[in-house]
Design a protein around this motif. Structure first.
Motif, short mmCIF file in Angstrom:
data_model
loop_
_atom_site.label_atom_id
_atom_site.label_comp_id
_atom_site.label_asym_id
_atom_site.label_seq_id
_atom_site.Cartn_x
_atom_site.Cartn_y
_atom_site.Cartn_z
N GLY A 188 0.81 -1.21 0.00
CA GLY A 188 0.00 0.00 0.00
C GLY A 188 0.84 1.26 0.00
O GLY A 188 0.59 2.20 -0.75
N ALA A 238 -3.96 -5.78 -2.88
CA ALA A 238 -5.09 -4.93 -2.51
C ALA A 238 -4.67 -3.81 -1.58
O ALA A 238 -5.41 -2.84 -1.39
CB ALA A 238 -6.19 -5.77 -1.85
N PRO A 250 -4.71 -0.16 -3.51
CA PRO A 250 -5.92 0.68 -3.59
C PRO A 250 -6.44 1.11 -2.22
O PRO A 250 -6.98 2.20 -2.09
CB PRO A 250 -6.93 -0.23 -4.30
N VAL A 251 -6.28 0.25 -1.20
CA VAL A 251 -6.75 0.63 0.13
C VAL A 251 -6.01 1.87 0.61
O VAL A 251 -6.61 2.84 1.09
CB VAL A 251 -6.58 -0.54 1.12
N SER A 289 -6.83 5.03 -1.59
CA SER A 289 -8.13 5.63 -1.26
C SER A 289 -8.10 6.36 0.07
O SER A 289 -8.90 7.27 0.30
CB SER A 289 -9.21 4.54 -1.23
N GLY A 348 -9.45 3.66 -5.94
CA GLY A 348 -9.02 2.75 -4.88
C GLY A 348 -10.11 1.82 -4.41
O GLY A 348 -9.87 0.62 -4.20
N PHE A 349 -11.34 2.32 -4.26
CA PHE A 349 -12.44 1.48 -3.79
C PHE A 349 -12.72 0.33 -4.76
O PHE A 349 -12.91 -0.82 -4.34
CB PHE A 349 -13.71 2.32 -3.60
N ASP A 368 -10.58 -0.83 -6.98
CA ASP A 368 -9.37 -1.63 -6.98
C ASP A 368 -9.33 -2.61 -5.81
O ASP A 368 -8.81 -3.73 -5.92
CB ASP A 368 -8.16 -0.69 -6.92
N ILE A 369 -9.86 -2.18 -4.66
CA ILE A 369 -9.87 -3.04 -3.47
C ILE A 369 -10.60 -4.35 -3.76
O ILE A 369 -10.18 -5.43 -3.33
CB ILE A 369 -10.53 -2.30 -2.30
N ARG A 417 -8.69 -6.63 -6.99
CA ARG A 417 -7.44 -7.38 -6.81
C ARG A 417 -7.64 -8.73 -6.14
O ARG A 417 -7.18 -9.76 -6.66
CB ARG A 417 -6.43 -6.53 -6.05
N GLY A 427 -6.73 -2.91 -11.11
CA GLY A 427 -6.65 -3.92 -10.07
C GLY A 427 -6.30 -5.30 -10.62
O GLY A 427 -5.54 -6.05 -10.00
#
Length: 504
Positions: A30, A151, A154-155, A158, A291-292, A294-295, A298, A353
């Protein structure tokens, strides 16, 4: 505080302490991928205070990404020499120190050296060792583990983008950099959990690449060869012979083309929206939308790639993700309204993602776990060159043309080209070579794995693998026979009484 590298064992545990390692890898990934993009929130303030253009300011993120990728071989050597845990602890301190020092910068060049070079180096010394440790703990569940770890990008993206905007509004860019430097100290905590996977003691057998039998490891995952009498063990810090592998060459070219355009839309997105009249807070939230999505993308893509039917074709799935990402850039080049930008962020986050979840799984499948540390370092070096070319060139075009449309066209075309190349090269070069009949001199009963081991040993200039032998009682003696014209053979190894010949 022991070195955190691999130890010889029966195989990855696929669980246990590996879940703690996966959590640490999630955090490190991240920071590594989300932090350079989140820093773009501060670009407007930096341009105002330093009187610089966007292209000059964008070099901060580009240098950070270039250090993340370009120091891959250095990270591989340090991990082999010292182990994953010490390298990650030092990396966390460097990343934090870079942002703290950047808060006192008075010139752009000082930002390049602190936030760019120092923080980028610290992130690199955390990112690559965490991936190596993840590969040591997971094999059967490796696609899912890679997807879950990926993941983290993106977390954190975001979360870091709105956080950066809030810090900018309340404390200015200097206070924001100082607080972000403190946040990066979490990388040290992640490095502390990187302990070696459990396994039995040393065993007298040769590895799959035809090296001499292992005496032991040095705690950093380094395999020591038997030393000649009176000599010292030889160690291979970086296996550059992996470059001769055809699958590695295809992957490296694909990553170079991909890196030219993959990161450009994400870096330009916030400023593009602001120039289109979108309020600052809403513009920063666009990265959170990416990001949301992508979470979810992935882990889902990682689980999909782990299915028995799809895992052998993960390279084609990766190329499909690249083409989807590039086509998203091409189709959204003229998006100006906030609704159109939101739609772009959803599609971009989904395809982005998929790319993030599959990229390292493809490399692991291509070169194998034993050559992954060296291959990863070399691939990141290739990718660093592309990162230094892509975003700064895009920023210079924006300054010259005052038009973002051509940037999306260029970035999308480069990513589509990467996906097409990956699919065509895998089908024409790699698949056909695997389907080719064995040469007349090979034994019809030999497996593909054994052939690959022989080719790997020849490419690296080592002696041939240990020959197969019939079972005998205790006291079995295995002598390695050198190939004609090769150098001196490695010393013979005598198994201890009571050792099962199948494990020699």
């Amino acid at each position: 505080m022991g070195a955190g590298g691999p130890r010889p064992g029966a195989g990855p545990p696929d669980g246990g302490w590996g879940w703690a390692v996966l959590g640490a890898c999630f955090v490190v990934t991240g920071f590594a991928y989300g932090f350079p993009k989140a820093v773009s929130v501060f670009f407007r303030a930096l341009m105002r205070d330093f009187g610089a253009g966007y292209s000059d300011t964008a070099w901060v993120s580009s240098i950070m990404l270039a250090m993340l990728y370009g120091t891959g071989p250095v990270s591989s050597i340090l991990v082999t020499r010292f182990g994953c845990r010490p390298v990650m602890l030092v990396g966390g301190l460097l990343a934090s120190a870079g942002m703290v020092l950047a808060s006192f910068a008075t010139r752009l060049v000082e930002l390049y050296l602190t936030a760019g070079v120092l923080t980028g180096l610290g992130l690199a010394l955390n990112f690559q060792p965490s991936l190596i440790m993840l590969g040591l703990y997971f094999e059967r569940r490796r696609p899912l583990a890679n997807g879950l770890a990926a993941a983290g990008s993106p977390v954190f993206l975001s979360a870091l983008s709105p956080l950066g905007q809030q810090l900018l509004e309340r404390f200015g860019w200097r206070g924001g950099f100082l607080l972000l430097g403190g946040l990066l100290l979490h990388c040290c905590a992640c490095g502390a959990v990187m302990r070696p996977p459990p396994g039995p003691g040393p065993r007298p057998r040769g590895d799959s690449a035809g090296e001499a039998p292992e005496a032991d490891t040095d705690g950093a995952g380094l395999r020591l060869r038997q030393a000649p009498p009176g000599g010292r063990p030889r160690r291979r810090l970086l296996d550059v012979a992996v470059c001769a592998d055809r699958a590695f060459a295809v992957y490296a070219v694909t990553k170079f083309l991909m890196a030219l355009g993959l990161f450009v839309p994400a870096i330009l997105l916030v400023n593009y929206a602001k120039d289109a009249g979108v309020p600052d807070a809403d513009a920063a939230f666009l990265l959170s939308i990416v990001g949301f999505v992508d979470i979810v993308a992935r882990p889902a893509c990682g689980a999909l790639a782990g299915l028995a039917r799809l895992r052998p074709h993960v390279a084609y799935l990766f190329s499909l993700a690249l083409m989807a990402n590039g086509l998203t850039d091409l189709s959204s080049a003229r998006a100006r309204s906030y609704g159109a930008l939101v739609a772009f962020c959803v599609a971009f986050g989904l395809s982005y993602g998929m790319v993030g979840a599959l990229q390292f799984e493809v490399l692991m499948a291509a070169v194998g776990a034993h050559r992954f540390p060296s291959a990863l370092g070399l691939v990141l070096l290739v990718e660093a060159v592309a990162v230094l070319i892509g975003p700064p060139s895009a920023g210079r075009l924006v300054d010259a043309l005052k038009n973002y449309e051509i940037i999306f066209y260029l970035a999308g075309s480069e990513v589509v080209l990467a996906g097409v190349f990956m699919a065509v090269a895998t089908n024409c070069c790699l698949q056909r070579s695997q389907d080719a009949p064995p040469s007349p001199g090979t034994d019809g009963g030999a497996s593909d794995t054994e052939d690959a081991e022989v080719e790997d040993a020849e490419a690296r200039g080592d002696s041939e693998p240990l020959p197969a032998c019939a079972e005998e009682p205790s006291g079995l003696e295995v002598v390695e026979v050198p190939s004609p014209g090769s150098g001196p053979s490695e010393p013979e190894v005598e198994a201890e009484p009571g050792v099962d010949p199948e494990h020699v």
